[in-house]
Design a protein around this motif. Sequence first.
Motif, mmCIF file in Angstrom:
data_model
loop_
_atom_site.group_PDB
_atom_site.id
_atom_site.type_symbol
_atom_site.label_atom_id
_atom_site.label_comp_id
_atom_site.label_asym_id
_atom_site.label_seq_id
_atom_site.Cartn_x
_atom_site.Cartn_y
_atom_site.Cartn_z
ATOM 1 N N ASP A 191 0.942 -1.402 -0.129
ATOM 2 C CA ASP A 191 -0.043 -0.111 -0.064
ATOM 3 C C ASP A 191 0.675 1.433 -0.086
ATOM 4 O OD1 ASP A 191 -2.081 -1.829 0.065
ATOM 5 O OD2 ASP A 191 -2.131 -1.646 2.444
ATOM 6 N N LEU A 192 1.832 1.283 -0.750
ATOM 7 C CA LEU A 192 2.730 2.305 -0.977
ATOM 8 C C LEU A 192 2.122 3.153 -2.022
ATOM 9 C CD1 LEU A 192 6.253 1.030 -0.329
ATOM 10 C CD2 LEU A 192 5.199 2.210 1.397
ATOM 11 N N PRO A 193 2.337 4.674 -1.863
ATOM 12 C CA PRO A 193 1.724 5.447 -3.199
ATOM 13 C C PRO A 193 2.509 5.219 -4.261
ATOM 14 C CG PRO A 193 3.088 6.897 -1.515
ATOM 15 C CD PRO A 193 2.999 5.444 -0.962
ATOM 16 N N ASN A 194 2.109 5.824 -5.464
ATOM 17 C CA ASN A 194 2.735 5.634 -6.812
ATOM 18 C C ASN A 194 3.913 6.493 -7.058
ATOM 19 O OD1 ASN A 194 0.836 3.582 -7.452
ATOM 20 N ND2 ASN A 194 -0.707 5.169 -8.204
ATOM 21 N N ASP A 195 3.876 7.722 -6.089
ATOM 22 C CA ASP A 195 4.868 8.703 -6.215
ATOM 23 C C ASP A 195 6.055 8.253 -5.753
ATOM 24 O OD1 ASP A 195 6.511 11.175 -4.833
ATOM 25 O OD2 ASP A 195 5.333 11.767 -6.581
ATOM 26 N N LEU A 196 7.281 8.273 -6.671
ATOM 27 C CA LEU A 196 8.611 7.405 -6.175
ATOM 28 C C LEU A 196 9.085 8.160 -5.103
ATOM 29 C CD1 LEU A 196 10.448 5.343 -7.437
ATOM 30 C CD2 LEU A 196 11.446 7.287 -8.834
ATOM 31 N N LYS A 197 9.037 9.286 -4.969
ATOM 32 C CA LYS A 197 9.701 10.185 -3.763
ATOM 33 C C LYS A 197 9.001 9.789 -2.374
ATOM 34 C CE LYS A 197 11.581 14.302 -1.915
ATOM 35 N NZ LYS A 197 11.019 14.124 -0.673
ATOM 36 N N LYS A 198 7.881 9.747 -2.467
ATOM 37 C CA LYS A 198 7.074 9.152 -1.101
ATOM 38 C C LYS A 198 7.301 7.772 -0.938
ATOM 39 C CE LYS A 198 3.451 12.825 -1.527
ATOM 40 N NZ LYS A 198 1.920 13.176 -1.602
ATOM 41 N N LYS A 199 7.414 7.009 -2.048
ATOM 42 C CA LYS A 199 7.403 5.597 -1.665
ATOM 43 C C LYS A 199 8.584 5.181 -1.173
ATOM 44 C CE LYS A 199 6.240 2.710 -5.114
ATOM 45 N NZ LYS A 199 6.114 1.862 -6.338
ATOM 46 N N ASN A 200 9.763 6.036 -1.692
ATOM 47 C CA ASN A 200 11.133 5.689 -1.002
ATOM 48 C C ASN A 200 11.000 6.277 0.462
ATOM 49 O OD1 ASN A 200 12.054 4.545 -3.324
ATOM 50 N ND2 ASN A 200 12.779 6.375 -4.192
ATOM 51 N N ASP A 201 10.761 7.387 0.545
ATOM 52 C CA ASP A 201 10.411 7.971 2.134
ATOM 53 C C ASP A 201 9.871 7.111 2.801
ATOM 54 O OD1 ASP A 201 11.950 10.048 1.167
ATOM 55 O OD2 ASP A 201 10.270 11.331 0.904
ATOM 56 N N LEU A 202 8.654 6.601 2.612
ATOM 57 C CA LEU A 202 7.830 5.667 3.369
ATOM 58 C C LEU A 202 8.642 4.150 3.636
ATOM 59 C CD1 LEU A 202 4.257 6.152 2.232
ATOM 60 C CD2 LEU A 202 5.293 6.726 4.539
ATOM 61 N N LYS A 203 9.195 3.892 2.434
ATOM 62 C CA LYS A 203 10.319 2.402 2.773
ATOM 63 C C LYS A 203 11.216 2.837 3.752
ATOM 64 C CE LYS A 203 13.010 -0.984 0.408
ATOM 65 N NZ LYS A 203 13.786 -1.234 -0.777
ATOM 66 N N LYS A 204 12.064 3.769 3.591
ATOM 67 C CA LYS A 204 12.912 4.241 4.619
ATOM 68 C C LYS A 204 12.509 4.302 6.037
ATOM 69 C CE LYS A 204 16.173 6.425 1.342
ATOM 70 N NZ LYS A 204 16.694 7.661 1.070
ATOM 71 N N MET A 205 11.108 4.756 6.080
ATOM 72 C CA MET A 205 10.688 4.786 7.432
ATOM 73 C C MET A 205 10.269 3.640 8.188
ATOM 74 S SD MET A 205 7.041 6.907 8.447
ATOM 75 C CE MET A 205 7.939 8.520 7.810
ATOM 76 N N CYS A 206 9.767 2.780 7.155
ATOM 77 C CA CYS A 206 9.188 1.472 7.717
ATOM 78 C C CYS A 206 10.508 0.649 7.781
ATOM 79 C CB CYS A 206 8.344 0.862 6.396
ATOM 80 S SG CYS A 206 7.976 -0.878 6.993
ATOM 81 N N THR A 207 11.597 0.792 7.307
ATOM 82 C CA THR A 207 12.667 0.067 7.573
ATOM 83 C C THR A 207 13.328 0.228 8.728
ATOM 84 O OG1 THR A 207 13.129 -0.278 5.097
ATOM 85 C CG2 THR A 207 14.709 -0.745 6.716
#
Length: 796
Positions: A191-207
């Motif tokens: 359920d990550l957004p399609n925007d590449l920057k937001k997706k990477n930021d949320l992945k880093k936050m989750c990790t």
Amino acid sequence: MAGSRLQVNKPHKTRFASKSSRNLHKISQKDKSKIAKSERNVAKGAKAARLQRNKMMREQKRAAVLKEKRALSGSRSPPRVVVLFGLSASVNLNAIEEDIMALLTGEGNNTVFPAVASVEYKLRATVLKAPHGDILTCMEMAKVADLIAFVASPTSLFENGNGHFVDSFGSQCLSLFRTLGLPSTVVLIRDLPNDLKKKNDLKKMCTSSLASEFPEDCEFYLADTKDELHKFMRLFKEQRLTVPHWRNQRPYLMSQKVDIVADDSNSGKCTLLLTGYIRAHGFSVNQLVHVAGAGDFQLSKIELLKDPCPLNARKGEDFMESDDTNVQVLHCFTPDLMKQESLLVENAPDPLAGEQTWPTEAEMDEADKNHKDRKQKKKKLPWGTSDYQAAWIVDDSDADDGDSDEDGDEGMVLDDLESGFPVQKQKDDFELDDDQGSLYLRESDEETETDSVMMEGDNLTKEQIEEQIRKIKEEHAEDEEFPDEVDTPLDIPARKRFAKYRGVKSFRTSSWDPKESLPQEYARVFAFDNFTRTQKHVLARALDMEQDANDCIPIGSYARIHIKEVPNGVASKLCMLAKKMPVISSGLLQHESKISVLHFSIRKHDTYDAPIKAKEELLFHVGFRQFLSRPIFSSDNINSDKHKMERFLHAGRFSIASIYAPISFPSVPLIALKSEGEDSLPAVAAVGSLKSIDPDRIILKKIILSGYPQRVSKKKATVRYMFHNPEDVKWFKPIEVWTKCGRRGRIKEPVGTHGAMKCVFNGVLQQHDTVCMSLYKRMYPKWPQYWFPLPSACLN
């Protein structure tokens, strides 16, 4: 001038020295070969042997790793079990399961069999969804999981309200999975957004948020698109999976189907059929099996079936055979009556084991001689003690002061020389040793303590249940504030109320016979002479049994096991449970069906706040096995063979839980559940692991009787309120007393008729001090009414 520090140089060789004089210190080649040849050969042989042994060990380890890799990833290996677990309730597991199944099955290949064979990935897998909120189902799935895929979603950050990816239930399950032993783990982010920057930021936050919750080798994958899942599946296929050590000790079967066949010859019993893949080890038809929640049983036969989900299916061949009538039986294994393990649970006690035969004349003459020798040495005994009772008092407690009767003989006293109280010193001064002699109080058939188990909830109203809970909480708080302190009853004499207790000279060094006055339940349990040696022989026997091709089905085979003499009610409940959780059947090693006294290292779970009292009924999950028990808790003393009982399991520290239970060989994890009611699911109460199996472990319950000084004169004092009659004072006179300020002393004599007594201490006593006396009694676990949860539920 320099003296001893004068430099001394090595003398030069003279050029006129002969060659023979220069070679005097050398040994001829002939003699040198004679001396050094044997030593050189020994050294050379030892080095060669050492190198050869190291080479063999390397080859064995390499072969074991290669065998394990082939067993887990080859075409004959059982399907890998992938468990999808949502870290929060907002995670949609159905969607990710459909995406993974679509990758494995391919286009236009829909099957109903739990296992799926993927020709593209050359992989067979079974995908299970762990239901959020059902702790029992999650635990059973984690026990058989080869890979746990934790699914995280950013939507949980806003729905939970706490800004975390893991909710309370997910955090509780994570701690339980760590206790069971985590297999290979991955984290799938959805359920990550399609925007590449937001997706990477949320992945880093989750990790960064979840990295501390999982092992270091845990990988984080994006799992929204087909390409991202394809990357995960490709790496998963090549990954070498790790499983907990305890799971590799025994064979087990995760059932794909559960069926029942009626047994006409035995009413009320049936044959339970479990179909699935054999895992971890080869399954022998001669060994016993444990069905999780149901109990231990014997096998009537094992049928080797044609694999319904082959990895290399031929063209035109049906990929799946869902009908049981079309399943082809390749081979049938039947047990050998000479090799089959017997279903022995309890030891049959011999009621005549304690009987004695009529003594011979030589034995009677020797007994008369010993009796005359004992008569020459008089003892101080309690008033009214018979000769038969006096014979049981050990010689260490005999009096050595002849017919002296100055202090009276109405109470049991200790050896004057051993206790450090000579007769001459008793009247004047007081010299106290570090230890005090032990007091053997007489046994009483009358029950002297109330049962600590709560009354059955079926006979109580709601108000009565609330009152019981309130009382337990008050006792728990009182036990933490004033441990071991009890009040002497006013209506019952202390010598009767505490008749089963005794004084101990030194808790650490005093001897306590582990075979003394054992309860009747100890005649039904089994014990080992040498547990380590027995475990070694049992594991070696299991390996030999696995090598027998006539009785053992190899690992990875698709088989149907026939479990005989299963109660009809238990079998019907297992069929209902199979719809929501896997029914696990595990093979038992030798002796593992027998009952003994098991000791677990246990601690209270962080999420459980209610008090856990000793002898309360708990559901123990020990590896694949489940059984009911009523444990007692004790401390673990490293430098002593005696251990102090604890009335409650206190939070923040480890204790030892002792129970009557079927034998299990270490090491296996433990999760203890406590039922909160018939309608609610059981709560996780404690976690731990199996420590030892030892019926001779001595657990002592300690009580402290307290009194208060009435009059103090330096080292002497009159103490009251510890006892309420002079007879009790005389009875407990030999036991040492101590104060909370560090003084130690003894009882001199009773004063008056209301239980006051004169005491002498080894130092000046303060008026505000409290006088105490420690008493001990050996405690035993409580025998459970039912061993396994499913049979008990059927009977109730």
